[in-house]
Design a protein around this motif. Structure first.
Motif, PDB file in Angstrom:
ATOM      1  N   GLY A 118       2.170   5.137   4.935  1.00 47.72           N
ATOM      2  CA  GLY A 118       1.245   5.354   6.139  1.00 47.72           C
ATOM      3  C   GLY A 118       0.114   4.438   6.376  1.00 47.72           C
ATOM      4  O   GLY A 118       0.276   3.232   6.211  1.00 47.72           O
ATOM      5  N   ASP A 119      -1.321   4.844   6.429  1.00 47.43           N
ATOM      6  CA  ASP A 119      -2.407   4.268   6.792  1.00 47.43           C
ATOM      7  C   ASP A 119      -2.555   2.960   5.908  1.00 47.43           C
ATOM      8  O   ASP A 119      -2.895   3.243   4.675  1.00 47.43           O
ATOM      9  CB  ASP A 119      -3.573   5.255   6.737  1.00 47.43           C
ATOM     10  N   LEU A 120      -2.510   1.634   6.448  1.00 52.32           N
ATOM     11  CA  LEU A 120      -2.549   0.711   5.664  1.00 52.32           C
ATOM     12  C   LEU A 120      -3.994   0.330   5.312  1.00 52.32           C
ATOM     13  O   LEU A 120      -4.386  -0.493   4.251  1.00 52.32           O
ATOM     14  CB  LEU A 120      -1.949  -0.691   6.251  1.00 52.32           C
ATOM     15  N   SER A 121      -4.941   0.682   5.983  1.00 50.76           N
ATOM     16  CA  SER A 121      -6.406   0.521   5.817  1.00 50.76           C
ATOM     17  C   SER A 121      -6.876   0.994   4.432  1.00 50.76           C
ATOM     18  O   SER A 121      -7.780   0.621   3.793  1.00 50.76           O
ATOM     19  CB  SER A 121      -7.138   0.933   6.953  1.00 50.76           C
ATOM     20  N   GLU A 122      -6.127   2.022   3.886  1.00 56.03           N
ATOM     21  CA  GLU A 122      -6.556   2.535   2.487  1.00 56.03           C
ATOM     22  C   GLU A 122      -5.469   2.597   1.565  1.00 56.03           C
ATOM     23  O   GLU A 122      -5.640   3.464   0.840  1.00 56.03           O
ATOM     24  CB  GLU A 122      -7.101   4.215   2.701  1.00 56.03           C
ATOM     25  N   ASN A 123      -4.568   1.981   1.784  1.00 54.17           N
ATOM     26  CA  ASN A 123      -3.229   1.969   0.980  1.00 54.17           C
ATOM     27  C   ASN A 123      -3.207   1.125  -0.227  1.00 54.17           C
ATOM     28  O   ASN A 123      -2.730  -0.359   0.145  1.00 54.17           O
ATOM     29  CB  ASN A 123      -2.156   1.719   2.197  1.00 54.17           C
ATOM     30  N   PHE A 124      -3.638   1.132  -1.225  1.00 52.29           N
ATOM     31  CA  PHE A 124      -3.782   0.350  -2.519  1.00 52.29           C
ATOM     32  C   PHE A 124      -2.468  -0.094  -2.885  1.00 52.29           C
ATOM     33  O   PHE A 124      -2.524  -1.252  -3.242  1.00 52.29           O
ATOM     34  CB  PHE A 124      -4.661   1.175  -3.538  1.00 52.29           C
ATOM     35  N   GLU A 125      -1.580   0.817  -2.803  1.00 52.04           N
ATOM     36  CA  GLU A 125      -0.260   0.194  -3.110  1.00 52.04           C
ATOM     37  C   GLU A 125       0.418  -0.790  -2.276  1.00 52.04           C
ATOM     38  O   GLU A 125       1.043  -1.989  -2.760  1.00 52.04           O
ATOM     39  CB  GLU A 125       0.870   1.514  -3.203  1.00 52.04           C
ATOM     40  N   TYR A 126      -0.009  -0.814  -1.057  1.00 46.82           N
ATOM     41  CA  TYR A 126       0.455  -1.779  -0.057  1.00 46.82           C
ATOM     42  C   TYR A 126      -0.300  -3.132  -0.286  1.00 46.82           C
ATOM     43  O   TYR A 126       0.393  -4.179  -0.281  1.00 46.82           O
ATOM     44  CB  TYR A 126       0.010  -1.524   1.300  1.00 46.82           C
TER      45      TYR A 126
END
Length: 165
Positions: free
Chosen positions: A39-47
């Motif tokens: 989902g939301d890439l702005s808060e996606n640490f895994e990404y």
């Protein structure tokens, strides 16, 4: 200055490049895809962690490929009783009254904390071609120090990994 490598170093580098391209790259791309699906890439640490791992792998591949392009392949021409490539040497440091075992290697495998001394280091350069019993002066800056070669073992033993960057 060109990196000096042995044929074995070149083979290890080629194997690592192949592994990173065929295995690690696929895993890293898959990890990025999976993390993006959360989902939301702005808060996606895994990404961001997956992207970082992927980029580090690509950087390592470029570093190794560049090293192979610019490297000079060296061979050991030392005699059976002389210090050469992959030789274990027991040294006696006269000033400190201590002995130490080191192994002479190419700079890509060098790690002084593990007793692997580069052929390009002052100590490595000084020892090459000498025999057991020789007293060798190691030049460092304007001065230096003396070591005595106590023994030489041409059976290099275990394989070392190439250094990271």
């Amino acid at each position: 200055m060109r990196e000096q490598l042995t044929k074995q170093d070149v083979e290890k580098i080629q194997q690592e490049i192949e592994h990173r391209k065929l295995v690690v790259r696929k895993e890293a791309i898959e990890a990025v895809k999976e993390a993006r699906a959360h989902g939301d890439l702005s808060e996606n640490f895994e990404y961001y962690a997956a992207k970082k791992d992927k980029n580090q792998n690509e950087s390592r591949i470029r570093y190794l490929e560049r090293m192979l392009k610019t490297a000079e392949v060296v061979e050991d021409h030392s005699g059976a009783d002389e210090v050469g490539m992959d030789t274990k040497v027991v040294l006696y440091y006269e000033d400190e009254d201590e002995t130490e075992e080191v192994k002479i290697v190419t700079s890509i495998r060098g790690n002084s904390l593990e007793g692997r001394i580069s052929i390009e280091s002052p100590l490595g350069k000084a020892l090459l071609g000498h025999k057991a019993g020789d007293r060798v002066h190691v030049r460092v800056g304007d001065g230096g120090y003396d070591v005595q070669i106590r023994s030489i073992d041409k059976d290099g033993g275990e394989e070392e990994s190439i250094r990271k960057f």
